[in-house]
Structures are given as structure tokens and as C-alpha cells.
Write an enzyme that holds these catalytic residues in place. Structure first.
Site, short mmCIF file in Angstrom:
data_model
loop_
_atom_site.label_atom_id
_atom_site.label_comp_id
_atom_site.label_asym_id
_atom_site.label_seq_id
_atom_site.Cartn_x
_atom_site.Cartn_y
_atom_site.Cartn_z
N SER A 1 0.93 -1.32 0.06
CA SER A 1 -0.01 -0.10 -0.11
C SER A 1 0.93 1.32 0.23
O SER A 1 1.70 1.48 -1.18
CB SER A 1 -1.03 -0.16 1.11
OG SER A 1 -1.97 1.06 1.11
N ASP B 1 -2.58 6.46 -3.53
CA ASP B 1 -1.42 5.85 -2.84
C ASP B 1 -0.94 4.77 -3.80
O ASP B 1 -1.35 4.07 -4.95
CB ASP B 1 -1.55 5.29 -1.47
CG ASP B 1 -2.60 4.22 -1.27
OD1 ASP B 1 -3.34 4.00 -2.44
OD2 ASP B 1 -2.71 3.55 -0.35
N ASP C 1 -1.25 1.38 -4.19
CA ASP C 1 -2.22 0.51 -4.51
C ASP C 1 -3.40 0.94 -4.76
O ASP C 1 -4.69 0.19 -5.15
CB ASP C 1 -2.23 -0.91 -3.64
CG ASP C 1 -3.21 -0.23 -2.42
OD1 ASP C 1 -3.08 0.62 -1.76
OD2 ASP C 1 -3.52 -1.37 -1.55
N ASP D 1 -6.05 2.32 -3.25
CA ASP D 1 -7.13 2.11 -2.45
C ASP D 1 -7.31 3.30 -1.43
O ASP D 1 -8.27 3.66 -0.82
CB ASP D 1 -7.27 1.12 -1.70
CG ASP D 1 -6.11 0.62 -0.53
OD1 ASP D 1 -5.21 1.78 -0.36
OD2 ASP D 1 -6.21 -0.05 0.51
#
Length: 448
Positions: free
Chosen positions: A102, A243, A245, A247
Site C-alpha cells: 500500500s 497511494d 495500491d 485504495d
């Protein structure tokens, strides 16, 4: 039973160091593959990843594990976490995997698992997988033609692009808007700019040249300085920071000011309530969301339900009580009408739709409340349980008494690092700062 490998958001750590090793990744594939065997049909798993160099290592190890467990593997390549969750359902997979740490630096990596419904796994299933990880699985693995196969899947980017666009009314256009988007050199570097361009926006791109080691480095939602500068330079109407990833999302308004997840949830909650779309009469957030958000919602006759920190707890509360908007101050926003996990791009599209409909500037539309002064400090500790020391308990109790009904104190250990996070908020910034400093001092003394 405590959890050894899984934290608040899957398994995470420094790549090539325990627990984030190729060996464990392969065994996670075996264990999860065994745990999700539900019949005699060919089981399948989808695997997406972000752009970290170590994601290739983890991906190959997991392919070996899942195929050894008899599952067919569909490889998606670099894709946002919400896209993996969506494709898990769309491709009728038994399990979905996102390889990503992440917002963490590139040296880290992680494994997030989704069930066939696209939701992150429950504690019970994670514990089942953990028990399997500690067992000898060799006698439980198939042989011969029951072994799995792996293949790359084409067209998945187009599927997600169309999915994201369908979250807006068919006649919605962002023509006339100049949008600067920072993809953090991460998983959304291809799909996010494409979605915005196809919706008519003029695009200025940042963080779209991943090289395996520059994910989240000086870019993205954890470091929006470059986006702020670019918004001012090109006079963009809005900046969008994802960010690694994708999400999470933060917004930069036309003045260069950052708009956090609390303000974004306020915008969406107010807009959806006006349209009669907001379910359960409010939203779900964590204990870290600003008191100003709670007061704003109360003024709109809307409720704020709070959970522990972690999007999985937000989602669990949403599902249990029928909410369709929830999220975290960090910009991890879950809109369950559209998805099962946080989706930075879809959340940004909802904000852009409100901006377009209201016709104001982003600073006018997205500043829904005045945040209460909030101070957060982290205390690193080497071991032991400093929160159990009497001097720490006394400092926390004293801080809460000093703030009374005009503020809050939240103390929590990090789920991914040896840190204790100390947060306090209230109407008097000086008092809040003093309370935090007292508790931090006690923790440092206890951790010495």
C-alpha cells in the site's frame, strides 16, 4: 488464539525478510488454496500486484503455492487493490490476492487476500490459514492432472476502466476541468489517468513512471508536495493523489491546500443524503476521524459510527448495520454501492461529480467543516508492553480528565510497526498539545 502472520491489513513486512519471504508467500498460496477448496470443480485465484520490484518475487512464489494446491491462477499484472476485489467477483474466482504494501516504502511488501465475494477475509478464515501455515501440507497437496495452471489475463484494465466510469451518471462529463493526478508510481499508473481522460477532463500526470523502487517515493497521497506544486504551476482545478495500491485518495484544491479523507467523507455524505442515496442515516469512520466531522454530521441530522482503526473494521460495521459510506481520515473511503473495499479513484470521481454539479471551486465544495485541532505523535518501542505500565495509565487518565467533554484521547498500537500512536483532539490546541506531550513522555520513559 493470537495471529502470528496477519495484521490489520493482511501480511506485511520488509521484502525478503520474515515474514515477507518467497518461502512464506508460497506456503500462503498452498494454505489459502487448501482453505478455499469447496468442491470437485477447477478452483481459480486472481493475483494482482503493485509496481514494487519485490512483487515479482512474491507473485512467482504464490503462483507456485496456488498451483501446487490445485488452483488455476489468473495473473492480472499491476492493478489497483479495488480492481482485484472487483475482478475476484467478476471472474468468479474462489479467492483474490493483492500483492502490495500500500502506502509503505518500496522495501516493504504485503499480501492481501479476498474471498469470492470480493471482501477481505474474516478473522476466522485468516486464523484457519495461519493454522495451515504451521502444518506440514505436503500430504494434502494434489498430484497429476489435479495440479493448477497459470496464465496472464488480457483486458482487465479495460474492465476496471469501464467499471469506474459506470459509477457516475451516464451523462456526467468532466469537460472543462483541469485535473492533476499523482498515481504514486503505483498500481493505478495506467488506469486512473485513462478514466479521467475518457470522462473529458484535461489531464496533467505525475507518478506514472514506475521503475520498481520509486513507488510512494516523493509522490502520492503520503507525500503530496509535488502534486501541490504542480496544481499551482498549471493552475489545475483539482489535484488527486492516490497511494501505491490506489485504495486511498487525498485531494488538493485549486489553492494547493490538502483535503483529507474526513472532509471527503463529509462531501459525499452530504451529497448522497441530499439525493436520498445515503443509507442508515449516516456514515462509518474510525476512532481517528476528526471531531469536527462528527459535529458537521450532527448538524445535518446524520450519524457517525466509529470503529477501530482499519478499513476491514469499517467495512464489517457497514455490512452489519447497512451503511453505504465509510472510511478513514487517511483517504481510504469505502462506497459499498460500488465496491467491497476502499477505491481511491472511484472516491475521487464522486468528489469531481459534486464539484461539477455544484459549479463551485474545489476549495468551496470540499471544505465542509472546520477541523478540531488534532495532534498525533508516534512512540517507537523495542519490546515489552509499555501501555501496561502504571505511569502510562496515569498519564492517559489524566489527559482524558483534562480534556473532559471538549476533546478526545486515542491511544493505539500500530498494526504493522512497533509503534504506539498517541492522538488527542479538542477545541484548545495548547491543551491538546500538552496532553499529547505528557502521554508521549510517559511512554518514552516506560519504553526506555
Amino acid at each position: 488464539m493470537g495471529r502470528t502472520y496477519f495484521g490489520t491489513d493482511g501480511i506485511r513486512g520488509t521484502a525478503n525478510r520474515h515474514p515477507m519471504t518467497a518461502e512464506l508467500a508460497m506456503k500462503v498460496g498452498m494454505a489459502a488454496g487448501i482453505a478455499f477448496q469447496r468442491g470437485s470443480y477447477r478452483h481459480r485465484v486472481v493475483i494482482g500486484k503493485d509496481t514494487r520490484r519485490s512483487s515479482y518475487m512474491i507473485e512467482n512464489a504464490m503462483v507456485a503455492g496456488f498451483t501446487a494446491a490445485g488452483m488455476d491462477v489468473f495473473l492480472l499484472g499491476p492493478m489497483p487493490t479495488p480492481a482485484v476485489a472487483m475482478l475476484t467477483r467478476s471472474l468468479r474466482a474462489d479467492i483474490g490476492v493483492m500483492i502490495s504494501a500500500s502506502h509503505n516504502p518500496f522495501e516493504d511488501n504485503g499480501i492481501k487476500l479476498f474471498g469470492p465475494d470480493g471482501y477481505k477475509l474474516s478473522d476466522e478464515i485468516e486464523l484457519k490459514i495461519e493454522r495451515l501455515l504451521d502444518d506440514d501440507l505436503t500430504q494434502r497437496l494434489p498430484t497429476g492432472d489435479r495440479l493448477g495452471r497459470a496464465k496472464r489475463v488480457d483486458g482487465v484494465h479495460d474492465r476496471y476502466i469501464e467499471f469506474a466510469k459506470r459509477t457516475l451518471p451516464r451523462d456526467m462529463s468532466f469537460e472543462g476541468l483541469r485535473v492533476a493526478i499523482d498515481c504514486a508510481n503505483g498500481a493505478a499508473y495506467r488506469v486512473a489517468p485513462e478514466v479521467l481522460w475518457e470522462l473529458g477532463a484535461e489531464i496533467v500526470k505525475l507518478g506514472v513512471s514506475p521503475d520498481g523502487i520509486n513507488i510512494n517515493k516523493g509522490c502520492g497521497s503520503t507525500d503530496p508536495a509535488a502534486l501541490i506544486e504542480k496544481v499551482r504551476e498549471v493552475r489545475a482545478d483539482i489535484g488527486i493523489a492516490l497511494d501505491g495500491d490506489a485504495d486511498r485518495v487525498l485531494i488538493v484544491d485549486e489553492t494547493g491546500a490538502v483535503v483529507d479523507g474526513d472532509q471527503l467523507m463529509a462531501v459525499i455524505a452530504e451529497s448522497w443524503a441530499e439525493d436520498g442515496r445515503l443509507a442508515a442515516g449516516g456514515i462509518v469512520a474510525t476512532i481517528m476521524s476528526n471531531l469536527g466531522l462528527e459535529r458537521f454530521l450532527e448538524g445535518k441530522q446524520l450519524a457517525l459510527a466509529r470503529t477501530k482503526v482499519g478499513d476491514r473494521y469499517v467495512v464489517e460495521h457497514m455490512r452489519e448495520h447497512g451503511y453505504n459510506v465509510g472510511g478513514e481520515q487517511s483517504g481510504h473511503i469505502v462506497l459499498s454501492d460500488y465496491g467491497t473495499t476502499g477505491d481511491g479513484l472511484v472516491s475521487a470521481l464522486q468528489i469531481l461529480a459534486v464539484v461539477k454539479r455544484k459549479g463551485g471551486t474545489v476549495s468551496q465544495v470540499c471544505r465542509r467543516f472546520e477541523p478540531v485541532p488534532q495532534i498525533l505523535k508516534n512512540v517507537r518501542f523495542a519490546g515489552g508492553e509499555p501501555l501496561e505500565r502504571e505511569l502510562v495509565k496515569h498519564a492517559i487518565a489524566a489527559g482524558r480528565e483534562r480534556l473532559g467533554n471538549h476533546g478526545r484521547v486515542v491511544i493505539r498500537p500500530s498494526g504493522t510497526e512497533p509503534l504506539i500512536r498517541v492522538m488527542a483532539e479538542g477545541d484548545d490546541r495548547g491543551l491538546v498539545s500538552s496532553v499529547v506531550d505528557d502521554i508521549v513522555g510517559a511512554l518514552r520513559q516506560a519504553a526506555a
